[in-house]
Design a protein around this motif. Structure first.
Motif, PDB file in Angstrom:
ATOM      1  N   PHE A 115       0.882  -1.008   0.017  1.00  0.00           N
ATOM      2  CA  PHE A 115       0.196   0.008  -0.015  1.00  0.00           C
ATOM      3  C   PHE A 115       0.884   1.348  -0.022  1.00  0.00           C
ATOM      4  O   PHE A 115       1.917   1.345   0.978  1.00  0.00           O
ATOM      5  CB  PHE A 115      -0.954   0.063   1.081  1.00  0.00           C
ATOM      6  N   TYR A 116       0.744   2.086  -0.868  1.00  0.00           N
ATOM      7  CA  TYR A 116       1.355   3.366  -1.135  1.00  0.00           C
ATOM      8  C   TYR A 116       0.557   4.553  -0.357  1.00  0.00           C
ATOM      9  O   TYR A 116      -0.613   4.608  -0.906  1.00  0.00           O
ATOM     10  CB  TYR A 116       1.866   3.507  -2.357  1.00  0.00           C
ATOM     11  N   ARG A 117       1.359   5.394   0.089  1.00  0.00           N
ATOM     12  CA  ARG A 117       0.654   6.563   0.569  1.00  0.00           C
ATOM     13  C   ARG A 117       0.639   7.644  -0.713  1.00  0.00           C
ATOM     14  O   ARG A 117       1.587   7.913  -1.185  1.00  0.00           O
ATOM     15  CB  ARG A 117       1.356   7.245   1.484  1.00  0.00           C
ATOM     16  N   GLY A 118      -0.421   8.131  -1.043  1.00  0.00           N
ATOM     17  CA  GLY A 118      -0.734   8.953  -2.141  1.00  0.00           C
ATOM     18  C   GLY A 118      -0.089  10.496  -1.760  1.00  0.00           C
ATOM     19  O   GLY A 118       0.239  10.919  -0.605  1.00  0.00           O
ATOM     20  N   PRO A 119       0.387  11.216  -2.879  1.00  0.00           N
ATOM     21  CA  PRO A 119       0.991  12.474  -2.678  1.00  0.00           C
ATOM     22  C   PRO A 119      -0.013  13.497  -2.012  1.00  0.00           C
ATOM     23  O   PRO A 119      -1.369  13.481  -2.276  1.00  0.00           O
ATOM     24  CB  PRO A 119       1.274  12.984  -4.045  1.00  0.00           C
ATOM     25  N   GLU A 120       0.427  14.260  -1.429  1.00  0.00           N
ATOM     26  CA  GLU A 120      -0.449  15.233  -0.508  1.00  0.00           C
ATOM     27  C   GLU A 120      -0.104  16.709  -1.035  1.00  0.00           C
ATOM     28  O   GLU A 120       1.061  16.943  -1.370  1.00  0.00           O
ATOM     29  CB  GLU A 120      -0.117  15.144   0.791  1.00  0.00           C
ATOM     30  N   ASP A 121      -1.279  17.280  -1.397  1.00  0.00           N
ATOM     31  CA  ASP A 121      -1.106  18.733  -1.507  1.00  0.00           C
ATOM     32  C   ASP A 121      -0.871  19.786  -0.378  1.00  0.00           C
ATOM     33  O   ASP A 121      -1.627  19.726   0.448  1.00  0.00           O
ATOM     34  CB  ASP A 121      -2.260  19.526  -2.257  1.00  0.00           C
ATOM     35  N   ILE A 122       0.539  20.377  -0.511  1.00  0.00           N
ATOM     36  CA  ILE A 122       0.857  21.136   0.694  1.00  0.00           C
ATOM     37  C   ILE A 122       0.655  22.580  -0.041  1.00  0.00           C
ATOM     38  O   ILE A 122       1.321  22.810  -1.050  1.00  0.00           O
ATOM     39  CB  ILE A 122       2.370  20.734   0.900  1.00  0.00           C
ATOM     40  N   ASP A 123      -0.216  23.251   0.669  1.00  0.00           N
ATOM     41  CA  ASP A 123      -0.372  24.714   0.454  1.00  0.00           C
ATOM     42  C   ASP A 123       0.648  25.561   0.981  1.00  0.00           C
ATOM     43  O   ASP A 123       0.562  25.899   2.230  1.00  0.00           O
ATOM     44  CB  ASP A 123      -1.779  25.021   0.737  1.00  0.00           C
ATOM     45  N   LEU A 124       1.468  25.938   0.185  1.00  0.00           N
ATOM     46  CA  LEU A 124       2.552  26.820   0.768  1.00  0.00           C
ATOM     47  C   LEU A 124       2.560  28.266   0.068  1.00  0.00           C
ATOM     48  O   LEU A 124       2.341  28.388  -1.218  1.00  0.00           O
ATOM     49  CB  LEU A 124       4.156  26.411   0.325  1.00  0.00           C
ATOM     50  N   LYS A 125       2.273  29.229   0.898  1.00  0.00           N
ATOM     51  CA  LYS A 125       2.165  30.823   0.594  1.00  0.00           C
ATOM     52  C   LYS A 125       3.621  31.268   0.580  1.00  0.00           C
ATOM     53  O   LYS A 125       4.199  31.475   1.798  1.00  0.00           O
ATOM     54  CB  LYS A 125       1.245  31.373   1.493  1.00  0.00           C
ATOM     55  N   HIS A 126       3.963  31.514  -0.635  1.00  0.00           N
ATOM     56  CA  HIS A 126       5.086  32.060  -0.860  1.00  0.00           C
ATOM     57  C   HIS A 126       4.926  33.689  -1.156  1.00  0.00           C
ATOM     58  O   HIS A 126       4.061  33.903  -2.136  1.00  0.00           O
ATOM     59  CB  HIS A 126       5.960  31.330  -1.928  1.00  0.00           C
ATOM     60  N   GLU A 127       5.461  34.355  -0.306  1.00  0.00           N
ATOM     61  CA  GLU A 127       5.400  35.798  -0.808  1.00  0.00           C
ATOM     62  C   GLU A 127       6.878  36.483  -1.066  1.00  0.00           C
ATOM     63  O   GLU A 127       7.834  36.237  -0.275  1.00  0.00           O
ATOM     64  CB  GLU A 127       5.027  36.652   0.528  1.00  0.00           C
ATOM     65  N   ASP A 128       7.090  37.114  -2.019  1.00  0.00           N
ATOM     66  CA  ASP A 128       8.447  37.929  -2.359  1.00  0.00           C
ATOM     67  C   ASP A 128       8.505  39.213  -1.448  1.00  0.00           C
ATOM     68  O   ASP A 128       7.716  39.922  -1.415  1.00  0.00           O
ATOM     69  CB  ASP A 128       8.138  38.158  -3.873  1.00  0.00           C
ATOM     70  N   GLU A 129       9.525  38.766  -0.758  1.00  0.00           N
ATOM     71  CA  GLU A 129       9.745  39.835  -0.079  1.00  0.00           C
ATOM     72  C   GLU A 129      11.017  40.889  -0.569  1.00  0.00           C
ATOM     73  O   GLU A 129      11.992  40.316  -0.917  1.00  0.00           O
ATOM     74  CB  GLU A 129      10.456  39.458   1.355  1.00  0.00           C
ATOM     75  N   PRO A 130      10.798  42.129  -0.572  1.00  0.00           N
ATOM     76  CA  PRO A 130      11.710  43.101  -1.159  1.00  0.00           C
ATOM     77  C   PRO A 130      13.079  43.066  -0.204  1.00  0.00           C
ATOM     78  O   PRO A 130      12.934  42.910   1.020  1.00  0.00           O
ATOM     79  CB  PRO A 130      10.998  44.193  -1.209  1.00  0.00           C
ATOM     80  N   LEU A 131      14.167  43.018  -0.860  1.00  0.00           N
ATOM     81  CA  LEU A 131      15.446  42.765  -0.349  1.00  0.00           C
ATOM     82  C   LEU A 131      16.126  44.357  -0.387  1.00  0.00           C
ATOM     83  O   LEU A 131      16.221  44.909  -1.332  1.00  0.00           O
ATOM     84  CB  LEU A 131      16.323  41.815  -1.091  1.00  0.00           C
ATOM     85  N   GLU A 132      16.260  44.716   1.012  1.00  0.00           N
ATOM     86  CA  GLU A 132      16.880  46.110   1.114  1.00  0.00           C
ATOM     87  C   GLU A 132      18.338  46.255   1.363  1.00  0.00           C
ATOM     88  O   GLU A 132      18.852  45.591   2.642  1.00  0.00           O
ATOM     89  CB  GLU A 132      16.005  46.829   2.054  1.00  0.00           C
ATOM     90  N   LEU A 133      19.130  46.390   0.538  1.00  0.00           N
ATOM     91  CA  LEU A 133      20.594  46.428   0.700  1.00  0.00           C
ATOM     92  C   LEU A 133      21.111  47.856   0.487  1.00  0.00           C
ATOM     93  O   LEU A 133      20.839  48.721  -0.432  1.00  0.00           O
ATOM     94  CB  LEU A 133      21.281  45.614  -0.264  1.00  0.00           C
ATOM     95  N   SER A 134      21.964  48.133   1.553  1.00  0.00           N
ATOM     96  CA  SER A 134      22.393  49.633   1.405  1.00  0.00           C
ATOM     97  C   SER A 134      23.874  49.574   0.652  1.00  0.00           C
ATOM     98  O   SER A 134      24.214  48.477   0.414  1.00  0.00           O
ATOM     99  CB  SER A 134      22.813  50.136   2.820  1.00  0.00           C
ATOM    100  N   TYR A 135      24.481  50.615   0.334  1.00  0.00           N
ATOM    101  CA  TYR A 135      25.650  50.724  -0.423  1.00  0.00           C
ATOM    102  C   TYR A 135      26.845  50.043   0.407  1.00  0.00           C
ATOM    103  O   TYR A 135      27.557  49.512  -0.255  1.00  0.00           O
ATOM    104  CB  TYR A 135      25.967  52.291  -0.729  1.00  0.00           C
ATOM    105  N   ASP A 136      26.901  50.289   1.814  1.00  0.00           N
ATOM    106  CA  ASP A 136      27.823  49.747   2.536  1.00  0.00           C
ATOM    107  C   ASP A 136      27.763  48.264   2.656  1.00  0.00           C
ATOM    108  O   ASP A 136      28.730  47.712   2.562  1.00  0.00           O
ATOM    109  CB  ASP A 136      27.713  50.430   4.034  1.00  0.00           C
ATOM    110  N   GLU A 137      26.335  47.853   2.753  1.00  0.00           N
ATOM    111  CA  GLU A 137      26.395  46.380   2.779  1.00  0.00           C
ATOM    112  C   GLU A 137      26.840  45.843   1.469  1.00  0.00           C
ATOM    113  O   GLU A 137      27.609  44.741   1.472  1.00  0.00           O
ATOM    114  CB  GLU A 137      24.842  45.743   2.837  1.00  0.00           C
ATOM    115  N   LEU A 138      26.570  46.127   0.308  1.00  0.00           N
ATOM    116  CA  LEU A 138      26.836  45.725  -0.980  1.00  0.00           C
ATOM    117  C   LEU A 138      28.375  45.739  -1.098  1.00  0.00           C
ATOM    118  O   LEU A 138      28.986  44.894  -1.562  1.00  0.00           O
ATOM    119  CB  LEU A 138      26.333  46.350  -2.153  1.00  0.00           C
ATOM    120  N   LYS A 139      29.050  46.849  -0.685  1.00  0.00           N
ATOM    121  CA  LYS A 139      30.414  46.972  -0.772  1.00  0.00           C
ATOM    122  C   LYS A 139      31.093  45.736   0.246  1.00  0.00           C
ATOM    123  O   LYS A 139      32.157  45.163  -0.329  1.00  0.00           O
ATOM    124  CB  LYS A 139      30.863  48.355  -0.160  1.00  0.00           C
TER     125      LYS A 139
END
Length: 263
Positions: A125-149
């Motif tokens: 007996f095999y367990r069928g695949p389950e639908d996992i509802d993942l809510k993915h939200e794109d979070e804006p990445l904030e980087l300063s000039y000093d951090e990039l350097k």
């Protein structure tokens, strides 16, 4: 009164999946070689089965009737006399039927294997695949000039640590050793001019010569032996080879250019 054939049909007729299945049953029952089918006997038995099915009011599928017509056609071909000139060229009318039976037998065996696998698979007996509802939200990445350097500097430093620090001290690239067959032949000839007999290890010693020089020197004495300028003696396996100059041989007339060109 029911005949034995009628009883056999009552029991087995439902297990025949088609006319080829019935033919195989008759072939196995009579222990017949599939490559040499007695078409008269098989046709009579096949028709007896069809007549028994009619007597039992069983519906006969069209493919069974087509096979009966094919068997009767082959039987009539074998019964009719053929001209003597055509006997040698005439093909066996059973050949096409035999090829179809062999092909059917192959697929039938494969079907039995699949049925066994299906039966074995019912125990798991095999367990069928389950639908996992993942809510993915794109979070804006904030980087300063000093951090990039800072990230850029870390990448440069990491790359420098991976580099070999000794690369700047290298002044030259090592060259591959070049050893020619012509030069080794010249070494052997020069040695033979001094003494007509010497051991191979005296001239090409592992202590003073590289592995490439030893191998090329071995090829040089083989080439001279092929030209019948020298004789090679080895008393036993892996023993030292003695190189002897052949009598009445002028080593100075060897054309080294042609030897080098051949190799």
């Amino acid at each position: 009164m029911e005949s034995a054939l009628s009883k056999a049909c009552t029991i087995k007729i439902q297990n025949f999946e088609g006319p080829f299945d019935l033919l195989f049953h008759l072939i196995e029952k009579n222990q017949i070689d599939i490559y040499d089918i007695p078409i008269h006997e098989i046709t009579d038995q096949y028709m007896d089965y069809l007549f028994a099915m009619q007597e039992l009011d069983l519906e006969i599928a069209s493919e069974f009737l087509v096979m009966a017509a094919t068997l009767l056609h082959i039987k009539s071909k074998l019964l009719l006399p053929s001209p003597k000139q055509e006997k040698e060229e005439e093909l066996d009318p059973r050949e096409e039927l035999v090829l179809k039976l062999i092909e059917y037998k192959k697929y039938k065996r494969f079907t039995e294997i699949l049925k066994i696998r299906e039966k074995d698979g019912e125990r798991y007996f095999y367990r069928g695949p389950e639908d996992i509802d993942l809510k993915h939200e794109d979070e804006p990445l904030e980087l300063s000039y000093d951090e990039l350097k800072r990230v850029y500097v870390e990448l440069i430093e990491r790359n420098e640590r991976k580099m070999n620090k000794n690369t700047g001290k290298m002044t030259q690239i090592l060259q591959h050793e070049k050893v020619s067959l012509r030069s080794k032949i010249r070494d052997v000839i020069r040695t033979l001019l001094k003494k007509p007999i010497f051991k191979f290890s005296e001239l090409f010693s592992p202590k003073t010569r590289s592995r490439l020089e030893i191998v090329t020197g071995f090829l040089a004495i083989l080439e001279l032996a092929k030209l019948k300028k020298i004789t090679l003696i080895q008393p036993k396996q892996f023993a030292d080879i003695t190189v002897c100059k052949c009598e009445n041989t002028n080593l100075e007339d060897i054309d080294e250019e042609s030897i080098a060109a051949e190799n």
